[in-house]
Scaffold this motif. Structure first.
Motif, PDB file in Angstrom:
ATOM      1  N   PRO A 293      29.706   2.872  23.059  1.00  0.00           N
ATOM      2  CA  PRO A 293      28.932   3.997  23.603  1.00  0.00           C
ATOM      3  C   PRO A 293      28.159   3.635  24.873  1.00  0.00           C
ATOM      4  O   PRO A 293      26.951   3.869  24.977  1.00  0.00           O
ATOM      5  CB  PRO A 293      27.969   4.316  22.454  1.00  0.00           C
ATOM      6  N   HIS A 294      28.836   3.042  25.846  1.00  0.00           N
ATOM      7  CA  HIS A 294      28.156   2.425  26.983  1.00  0.00           C
ATOM      8  C   HIS A 294      27.877   3.426  28.114  1.00  0.00           C
ATOM      9  O   HIS A 294      28.439   3.344  29.206  1.00  0.00           O
ATOM     10  CB  HIS A 294      28.979   1.248  27.498  1.00  0.00           C
ATOM     11  N   THR A 295      26.980   4.360  27.842  1.00  0.00           N
ATOM     12  CA  THR A 295      26.591   5.345  28.850  1.00  0.00           C
ATOM     13  C   THR A 295      25.431   4.811  29.683  1.00  0.00           C
ATOM     14  O   THR A 295      24.829   3.796  29.358  1.00  0.00           O
ATOM     15  CB  THR A 295      26.162   6.655  28.180  1.00  0.00           C
ATOM     16  N   ILE A 296      25.129   5.516  30.758  1.00  0.00           N
ATOM     17  CA  ILE A 296      23.928   5.239  31.547  1.00  0.00           C
ATOM     18  C   ILE A 296      23.002   6.449  31.433  1.00  0.00           C
ATOM     19  O   ILE A 296      23.426   7.535  31.027  1.00  0.00           O
ATOM     20  CB  ILE A 296      24.261   4.972  33.034  1.00  0.00           C
ATOM     21  N   PRO A 297      21.726   6.298  31.769  1.00  0.00           N
ATOM     22  CA  PRO A 297      20.820   7.442  31.702  1.00  0.00           C
ATOM     23  C   PRO A 297      21.266   8.589  32.614  1.00  0.00           C
ATOM     24  O   PRO A 297      21.811   8.369  33.696  1.00  0.00           O
ATOM     25  CB  PRO A 297      19.485   6.860  32.173  1.00  0.00           C
ATOM     26  N   ASP A 298      21.019   9.786  32.151  1.00  0.00           N
ATOM     27  CA  ASP A 298      21.257  10.973  32.975  1.00  0.00           C
ATOM     28  C   ASP A 298      20.094  11.179  33.938  1.00  0.00           C
ATOM     29  O   ASP A 298      20.282  11.651  35.058  1.00  0.00           O
ATOM     30  CB  ASP A 298      21.397  12.190  32.070  1.00  0.00           C
ATOM     31  N   LEU A 299      18.888  10.781  33.502  1.00  0.00           N
ATOM     32  CA  LEU A 299      17.689  10.964  34.330  1.00  0.00           C
ATOM     33  C   LEU A 299      16.683   9.874  34.005  1.00  0.00           C
ATOM     34  O   LEU A 299      16.508   9.507  32.834  1.00  0.00           O
ATOM     35  CB  LEU A 299      17.064  12.337  34.097  1.00  0.00           C
ATOM     36  N   VAL A 300      16.019   9.355  35.022  1.00  0.00           N
ATOM     37  CA  VAL A 300      14.904   8.416  34.861  1.00  0.00           C
ATOM     38  C   VAL A 300      13.728   8.938  35.679  1.00  0.00           C
ATOM     39  O   VAL A 300      13.883   9.252  36.866  1.00  0.00           O
ATOM     40  CB  VAL A 300      15.278   6.997  35.335  1.00  0.00           C
ATOM     41  N   HIS A 301      12.586   9.032  35.049  1.00  0.00           N
ATOM     42  CA  HIS A 301      11.358   9.473  35.726  1.00  0.00           C
ATOM     43  C   HIS A 301      10.293   8.405  35.525  1.00  0.00           C
ATOM     44  O   HIS A 301      10.088   7.911  34.405  1.00  0.00           O
ATOM     45  CB  HIS A 301      10.879  10.808  35.155  1.00  0.00           C
ATOM     46  N   ILE A 302       9.636   7.999  36.609  1.00  0.00           N
ATOM     47  CA  ILE A 302       8.567   7.000  36.543  1.00  0.00           C
ATOM     48  C   ILE A 302       7.301   7.589  37.149  1.00  0.00           C
ATOM     49  O   ILE A 302       7.337   8.192  38.226  1.00  0.00           O
ATOM     50  CB  ILE A 302       8.953   5.706  37.286  1.00  0.00           C
ATOM     51  N   ALA A 303       6.190   7.405  36.431  1.00  0.00           N
ATOM     52  CA  ALA A 303       4.882   7.818  36.930  1.00  0.00           C
ATOM     53  C   ALA A 303       3.923   6.638  36.859  1.00  0.00           C
ATOM     54  O   ALA A 303       3.871   5.939  35.844  1.00  0.00           O
ATOM     55  CB  ALA A 303       4.340   8.992  36.117  1.00  0.00           C
ATOM     56  N   VAL A 304       3.197   6.402  37.940  1.00  0.00           N
ATOM     57  CA  VAL A 304       2.163   5.364  37.981  1.00  0.00           C
ATOM     58  C   VAL A 304       0.824   6.069  37.817  1.00  0.00           C
ATOM     59  O   VAL A 304       0.468   6.941  38.606  1.00  0.00           O
ATOM     60  CB  VAL A 304       2.206   4.586  39.313  1.00  0.00           C
ATOM     61  N   ARG A 305       0.077   5.685  36.772  1.00  0.00           N
ATOM     62  CA  ARG A 305      -1.137   6.398  36.424  1.00  0.00           C
ATOM     63  C   ARG A 305      -2.330   5.451  36.409  1.00  0.00           C
ATOM     64  O   ARG A 305      -2.202   4.270  36.076  1.00  0.00           O
ATOM     65  CB  ARG A 305      -1.007   7.073  35.059  1.00  0.00           C
ATOM     66  N   ASP A 384       5.770  -0.793  44.538  1.00  0.00           N
ATOM     67  CA  ASP A 384       5.004  -0.950  45.780  1.00  0.00           C
ATOM     68  C   ASP A 384       3.666  -0.245  45.672  1.00  0.00           C
ATOM     69  O   ASP A 384       2.615  -0.812  45.999  1.00  0.00           O
ATOM     70  CB  ASP A 384       5.789  -0.378  46.964  1.00  0.00           C
ATOM     71  N   ILE A 385       3.700   0.980  45.199  1.00  0.00           N
ATOM     72  CA  ILE A 385       2.467   1.765  45.084  1.00  0.00           C
ATOM     73  C   ILE A 385       1.582   1.220  43.973  1.00  0.00           C
ATOM     74  O   ILE A 385       0.363   1.061  44.142  1.00  0.00           O
ATOM     75  CB  ILE A 385       2.798   3.250  44.849  1.00  0.00           C
ATOM     76  N   ALA A 386       2.172   0.918  42.828  1.00  0.00           N
ATOM     77  CA  ALA A 386       1.389   0.412  41.690  1.00  0.00           C
ATOM     78  C   ALA A 386       0.661  -0.869  42.034  1.00  0.00           C
ATOM     79  O   ALA A 386      -0.531  -1.036  41.722  1.00  0.00           O
ATOM     80  CB  ALA A 386       2.293   0.204  40.488  1.00  0.00           C
ATOM     81  N   LEU A 387       1.328  -1.801  42.687  1.00  0.00           N
ATOM     82  CA  LEU A 387       0.716  -3.099  42.967  1.00  0.00           C
ATOM     83  C   LEU A 387      -0.200  -3.049  44.166  1.00  0.00           C
ATOM     84  O   LEU A 387      -1.102  -3.883  44.290  1.00  0.00           O
ATOM     85  CB  LEU A 387       1.816  -4.157  43.133  1.00  0.00           C
ATOM     86  N   THR A 388      -0.012  -2.095  45.078  1.00  0.00           N
ATOM     87  CA  THR A 388      -0.971  -1.878  46.147  1.00  0.00           C
ATOM     88  C   THR A 388      -2.298  -1.398  45.561  1.00  0.00           C
ATOM     89  O   THR A 388      -3.379  -1.861  45.953  1.00  0.00           O
ATOM     90  CB  THR A 388      -0.457  -0.835  47.155  1.00  0.00           C
TER      91      THR A 388
END
Length: 395
Positions: A293-305, A384-388
């Motif tokens: 069942p070797h699929t890849i994600p359909d969507l990835v969302h990342i939020a830095v909070r 980049d944003i998170a570590l800045t």
């Protein structure tokens, strides 16, 4: 320079369709499920997916950790491969290594007679979790005390004492590497050995109702005879499977990771990138040979909070329904984006330092931030944003 809230958390949300599979089984080999929103969903436990993530993470950074009750046996194997170490002495050394710390232990049972135990075959009551390099350090310690081991008695019962120095063995058991600094370690029996993990991983669940299907199978006996009826099967059985679109979520606490490392920003970045990359592309390996069942994600969302982690699992408390033409990926994307938009409206966006997504979808998904074409672009921009902001200021 202007003051900005420091980045604390990197939230990662994944939608991933998985075809006919059983990624994670219970003790009866059944598909794991959960009732959510009064409907049955397929579930993959956080432990199962986290192990897949950890394996991919270790491969990515080129370092590994070992979780085992048989640390003495690993030392025995290493010593037995060295010149000048007879098997009997290597086994004694392994027994004394395992018996040298504050961790209580027991002797393994003789496979031929369960009433008997095997000398030097020591099982610690708690699993140790150490860098792979710790095995070599323990073996080197045994080499250093070879003379004492040669004259020592075998470990034959839990009351037996080791001739190896307890404080040095426990110092090695306290050692850590990037894997342990990221995922944490629970080892209460050794002082100051526990490490708070910087990562939290949720159980994955389907965004919609699922059915568990029984798959009947048979195996043909390749050796037949001329006089017997050989048209039947040599073996018959059944297994459980399901399929669906999963919502997966994890959060990385940058403060905890930096505290565990007590090192440079480059170390934080390396481990954070490796974790996010592994989380995106990993997949539990159960039943892989019969389902692939070797699929890849359909969507990835990342939020830095800068305030707190925020899971979007509630987007699917009401299960999505399939699109008119079929499929759950598209309505799952829309439900995720709609929930993110509503949550951000209610909570406000001043604590969101970065928000982005990438997907097989070509349409715009308002609520998920900036679109990126590739996973690597999304990871690079988010870090980049998170570590800045990790230092608390931005130019």
């Amino acid at each position: 320079m202007s003051t900005a809230a420091p980045a604390h958390f990197i939230d990662i949300h994944v939608l991933q369709p998985v075809p006919f599979a059983n990624l994670n089984r219970d003790d009866t080999n059944s598909v794991k499920t959960v009732q959510y929103g009064n409907t049955l969903r397929t579930r993959v436990s956080s432990q199962s997916w986290k192990r897949a993530v950890r394996t991919a993470f270790e491969e990515h950074i080129g370092d590994a950790a070992l979780r085992t009750r048989r640390i003495g046996e690993r030392v025995t194997r290493l010593l037995a491969d060295r010149d000048g170490w007879p098997r009997e002495l290597a086994e004694r050394a392994g027994g004394h290594v395992a018996a040298a710390s504050s961790i209580k232990f027991e002797l393994a049972k003789d496979p031929k007679d369960s009433k008997l135990t095997v000398p030097n075959k020591v099982l610690t009551n708690a699993m140790v979790y150490v860098p792979e390099s710790a095995v070599t350090e323990l073996a080197d310690l045994a080499v250093e005390h070879r003379e004492a081991l040669q004259s020592a008695k075998d470990i034959k019962k839990p009351a037996d004492k080791s001739v190896l120095p307890k404080e040095r063995v426990e110092a090695i058991l306290r050692s850590r590497n990037g894997v342990i600094n990221l995922f944490g370690r629970m080892l209460a029996e050794v002082d100051d050995a526990s490490v708070d993990g910087a990562v939290q991983v949720a159980h994955a669940l389907t965004t919609h109702m699922t059915d568990v299907e029984l798959d009947y199978f048979s195996a043909v006996d390749d050796v037949t005879d001329a006089w017997a009826d050989s048209t039947g099967s040599g073996h018959m059985g059944h297994a459980e499977f399901s399929a669906g679109t999963f919502y997966r979520y994890a959060t990385l606490d940058l403060r905890d990771l930096a505290r565990n490392l007590a090192g440079t920003g480059s170390e934080v970045r390396e481990l954070a990138h490796a974790f996010l990359h592994a989380f995106i592309l990993s997949l539990p390996q159960a039943k892989k040979n019969s389902t692939a069942p070797h699929t890849i994600p359909d969507l990835v969302h990342i939020a830095v909070r800068s305030d707190r982690p925020l899971s979007y699992a509630a987007a699917f408390e009401r299960p999505v329904t399939a699109a008119p033409e079929g499929g759950y990926a598209a309505p799952s994307r829309e439900a995720l984006a709609a929930y993110a938009r509503a949550a951000n409206t209610m909570l406000g966006t001043r604590n969101i330092l970065a928000s982005g997504w990438t997907s097989l979808e070509t349409k715009t998904l308002d609520g998920l931030g900036t679109r990126h074409d590739a996973f690597d672009d999304l990871l690079t921009t988010s870090l980049d944003i998170a570590l800045t902001h990790q230092g608390g200021t931005t130019a």
